[in-house]
Structure formats: C-alpha cells, structure tokens
Design an enzyme around this catalytic site. Structure first.
Site, short mmCIF file in Angstrom:
data_model
loop_
_atom_site.label_atom_id
_atom_site.label_comp_id
_atom_site.label_asym_id
_atom_site.label_seq_id
_atom_site.Cartn_x
_atom_site.Cartn_y
_atom_site.Cartn_z
N HIS A 142 0.71 -1.22 0.10
CA HIS A 142 0.11 0.03 -0.01
C HIS A 142 0.91 1.34 0.15
O HIS A 142 0.55 2.44 0.39
CB HIS A 142 -0.88 -0.10 1.40
CG HIS A 142 -2.18 0.87 1.37
ND1 HIS A 142 -2.16 1.90 2.23
CD2 HIS A 142 -2.91 1.14 0.27
CE1 HIS A 142 -3.30 2.72 1.98
NE2 HIS A 142 -3.93 2.24 0.96
N LYS A 144 3.05 4.44 -1.07
CA LYS A 144 3.36 5.63 -2.42
C LYS A 144 4.60 6.22 -2.10
O LYS A 144 4.69 6.79 -1.23
CB LYS A 144 2.13 6.38 -2.13
CG LYS A 144 0.81 6.00 -2.40
CD LYS A 144 0.23 5.25 -1.19
CE LYS A 144 -1.41 4.87 -1.40
NZ LYS A 144 -1.99 4.13 -0.55
N ASP A 324 1.61 18.43 19.16
CA ASP A 324 2.09 19.45 19.87
C ASP A 324 3.13 20.48 18.99
O ASP A 324 3.80 21.12 19.68
CB ASP A 324 3.05 18.75 20.92
CG ASP A 324 2.28 17.76 21.97
OD1 ASP A 324 1.16 18.27 22.15
OD2 ASP A 324 2.73 17.24 22.53
#
Length: 503
Positions: A142, A144, A324
């Site tokens: 999966h 890329k 953060d």
C-alpha cells in the site's frame, strides 16, 4: 536543588530537559525501528495539484535512476501521463523501476499497459499476485513512494489515478504528500529495494543505492522513515507512543478509520488528560460499506472527549497526524488493523516546529470545510459532569496546566453548535444500515447455505495445498543440499587420494 520545595534549581532544568529529549528520542527510535536523519529539506504538498507536478518535474530531471512504487497505477489520463514520462526517461538511458500492487492496479491497468512500459525499457513488476503457494496474498503493498537519483523523494497518500485529479462530474480527492531532500532519501531507496526483492526481482546493486552518511545536509529538518511490514506493527507502536506522550494537541486525518480498542483508549486517555484530540474523516467514502462501521464508532470517541469531524467535499484520502507543534506524520498508513498489521506501508515522521506549524494551518483549513459530530444535549450534560469531576481531581493534584487545557478542550467540544451534526442522528442511520445488511446476509445464508460453506472449503483446500507444496519444496531443498554435500565429500576424498603418494 531547592531544599524548601524539593524542586530542582534553575541550573538543573536545562540539563533535565535535554536528558528528557534524549530519552524520548531513544524510545522513539526503538519503537519505530528507525534512525532519525538530520539535515533534510521537506516540503508539504497538498492534493494532486501540488503533488503530481512535483513528481513529474523530478522524474523528467532524472539522470541515473527512478524508483516508482504505488498501490494504484491506473490506465487513465493520469496514469498514461506518468507512463509517458517514465518511458521517456527509460529510453534516455535512465534505469526506471516501477512496482505496482496486484490488487490495487491489475484491474485498473490491463496487461497491454504494462507491456508498453516494459517494451520502452521500464522494469515494471507486480507485487504479490495470487499464487496457490501463498494463501496470504491478501497482504498488499500500500506504499506510495518515488525517489530520483538518490537526490529527492516523495511519500504520500496519493495513488496515480484520475480520482485524485477529478473530472467534469467529480471533484478531486483531498490528499497530502511531502517531498524530501537530504539523508532521509537514502532510507526511502532502501525501503524500495526491500520491496523490489520481495516482488521476486534480483537485489538492486549497492552502487545504485545512496548511503545516508554520504548525502550532504540540505536543510535543517529532522525526519525518520517508518517502514510498515506485515506483522511488525511499527506504525501502530508509533501511533500509540504519540498518543501517550502528546501534551497539547493531537490532530488526526484518516481515510478509513476503524481503530483497535486499545488505540481508541489511548486517544481517550489523552483527551481526558487535557490534550486537544481531533479526528477528521471522510463524509462520503469510496468504500460505501465501510462508512456505517466508521460512524458506529463515533460515540465511544466523542464520549471520551475526542472531537470528530466529517469532511464535506469529495473523498478525503489523506493519512496525517500533527502533535504539539513538534511532530507530524505523513504517509500511506490508515488507522486500521489492515494498514497497521497486514500491509506494507510507508510513513515519514518529521520533527520540526516549522513543518508542524504548516500542518496545523492546513488542518484548520480542512476543518473549515468539515462538519463536527456533536453529542445530543443529554450526552453533553453527562460529558460535562464527567469532565468537571476530572478537573476537580486534577486540581487536587495541582495540575494547573492540565486544568486549563481540559477546560479549553471542554468549551471547544461542547460549546460549538454551529456547523455541526447530532451524533444521535448519525449513529441511528449507521446502526440501521448495519442491521439491514446483517438481516440480508442471514436471509441469503438461510436460503443459500453454500454461500458461507464454499469460501470456507476453498480456503481450507488452498491452505492445505499450499502447506503440502511448501513441505515438498523444503524436502527437495534438503535432498539437494545432501547431494551437494555428498558430491563435495567425494571431490575432497578424490583430491586427497590423488595427493597421496602411490595413490
């Protein structure tokens, strides 16, 4: 040390902060199983209008090697546009390697498309096609990823298809990617090289793979690559770690959110501790059957203090996190067990305040085009009561910062009714859809029991044959090794006999 307050003195505080950062870095490296690379230049790219032109420009400038790995490469206008650029570079003498996933690409690009690429000199290889010897073909690549000359790389959630560019009747999909230059590009190439071998190809020569230590710094950003592999759960551990250590905010975007109970609990604990936790998911999915399941999980999230938003535009396909004002994650991993545990995925964690600030700004822009799912008035009253009791307990512990953060999160989560949608109405529709689907399945199985028996039988036969074939191959290897060993012994004995005087 201040003896009256038993608190460290001012001169100790910087040292302690540095020590805490070092411990955090070591913990992060162990969890991610990845080194932090310094000296990178990283650019945030939004949607196909920024990602695709940057990809094509980099490929066109390739002089030595292009590595191109993607889950979906379609034979449509977008796919053919990239194919032309890749073929042109291959014909110019550049080594071009393309790796595509069987499940993601084979039905979107038929054999003539790949044959044309190969005839032009592109080394195109399919990843994990169905084989009778491998029942686990459901595990998918999966990732890329693009790298060019070991100089520049790209990691994203974007595939290569017209879905991301849109058309006359459809809007382009919302997605996020990044471009990377610097030492971290060597890690990208190493990840591609591993996938290339897993696809059955010969190892890429080391001379074609850059060394991180040999790449000069080109920027000031620190980044680490997280290579997700089946069963390794690296990204899952990182996501859990980030949820556990977030102090101020944790903003998530995900395309197919079906998280584990433990991860939802980690998010909830962060929210209850005063962290501003938000989740942005698609309002309409390209996998319609998944949408009711995602929505059915909203209640547990919202009641834990997590703010949930649905994107109002076309498909939201991005997979990002920003924490953060310090950490950000961009890549291919969705927050579900398939991505975490069964797929090959690729993500980059960037540790840079400037990049995190850009991610936060982009997130707020996305929320402007999203609808918040809010609880009904009874749920809000119960939530407010629980949050008050938690704030009281924190006040007794003296957590002034957390009190303020908790109050801010509470006022934000239950104080905004504009542009929102009731959780009850959303949940009712999702539960009704799931109920109808279950009843329909029950009726089908009752009338046609073969529907449920046949897949089980096929699966058992497949697993049985695969195990037998594997056992046969292992025995054959043992026999071949024994024969080679016997042959070596005979040759050795023959040499000894010839070397013996009078032999």
């Amino acid at each position: 040390m201040n003896l009256l307050t038993n608190q460290p003195g001012p001169s100790v505080l910087p040292y302690r902060a540095a020590l805490d950062d070092l411990r955090m870095e070591r913990a992060f490296s162990r969890i991610a199983d990845s080194d932090l690379r310094l000296g990178n230049a990283i650019t945030l790219l939004r949607d196909s209008k920024e990602n695709y032109p940057a990809w094509i420009e980099a490929i066109r400038a390739a002089e030595r090697v292009v590595h191109f790995e993607n889950f979906i490469i379609a034979d449509d206008e977008t796919g053919r546009r990239f194919a032309e650029v890749l073929m042109e570079r291959a014909q110019a003498g550049v080594k071009v390697r393309v790796l595509y996933d069987w499940l993601g690409s084979s039905f979107r690009a038929l054999p003539p498309f790949w044959r044309r690429l190969r005839e032009a000199g592109v080394e195109a290889r399919v990843f994990n096609p169905p084989r009778i010897t491998d029942p686990f073909w459901i595990r998918r690549n999966h990732r890329k990823l693009i790298t060019v000359d070991g100089r520049i790389g790209f990691v994203s959630g974007l595939c290569v298809s017209d879905s991301w560019t849109g058309g006359k009747e459809s809007e382009p999909w919302r997605d996020t990617g990044i471009s990377l230059e610097g030492p971290v590009v060597a890690d990208l190439d190493a990840a591609f090289a591993e996938s290339w071998v897993l696809a059955g190809m010969k190892p890429i020569p080391k001379s074609e793979l850059p060394d991180a230590d040999g790449i000069a710094p080109v920027g000031t950003m620190a980044a680490r690559l997280i290579s997700g592999e089946p069963g390794m759960l690296r990204t899952y551990r990182v996501d859990q770690f980030i949820a556990a250590t977030a102090q101020r905010n944790l903003w998530l975007t995900d395309a197919y959110f079906v998280a584990t109970t433990s991860y939802v609990q980690a998010l909830g604990e962060a929210a209850r501790d005063g962290v501003d936790v938000r989740l942005l998911v698609p309002g309409s999915s390209d996998v319609p059957a998944l949408q009711p399941v995602v929505r059915a999980g909203y209640r547990s999230l919202i009641e834990a203090g997590i703010r949930v938003y649905e994107w109002n535009g076309s498909m939201l396909h991005a997979k990002t996190a920003v924490v953060d004002g310090r950490w950000a994650r961009v890549g291919s991993t969705n927050l579900n067990i398939a991505s975490w545990a069964t797929n090959w995925e690729l993500d980059v964690v960037v540790e840079d305040s400037g990049f995190a600030e850009a991610m936060e700004a982009m997130y707020l822009e996305d929320l402007a085009n999203a609808t918040e799912i809010v609880p009904g008035w009874q749920s809000r009253r119960r939530q407010a009561k629980r949050m008050r009791s938690r704030r009281d307990r924190r006040f007794k512990r003296g957590g002034v910062r957390r009190i303020a953060a908790g109050a801010l999160a509470l006022s934000s989560s239950i104080g905004k009714a504009m542009g929102s949608r009731s959780l009850t109405a959303t949940e009712a529709g999702s539960i009704a859809i799931i109920g109808f689907v279950l009843l329909a399945l029950a009726a089908l199985i009752t009338v046609f029991p073969v529907l449920i028996i046949s897949p089980i039988v096929i699966g058992l036969v497949w697993f049985g044959l695969a195990l037998l074939i594997r056992a046969f191959r292992l025995k054959r290897r043992v026999r071949l090794r024994r024969r080679k060993l016997q042959l070596r012994r005979r040759l050795h004995k023959k040499k000894e006999t010839e070397a013996t005087p009078g032999g």
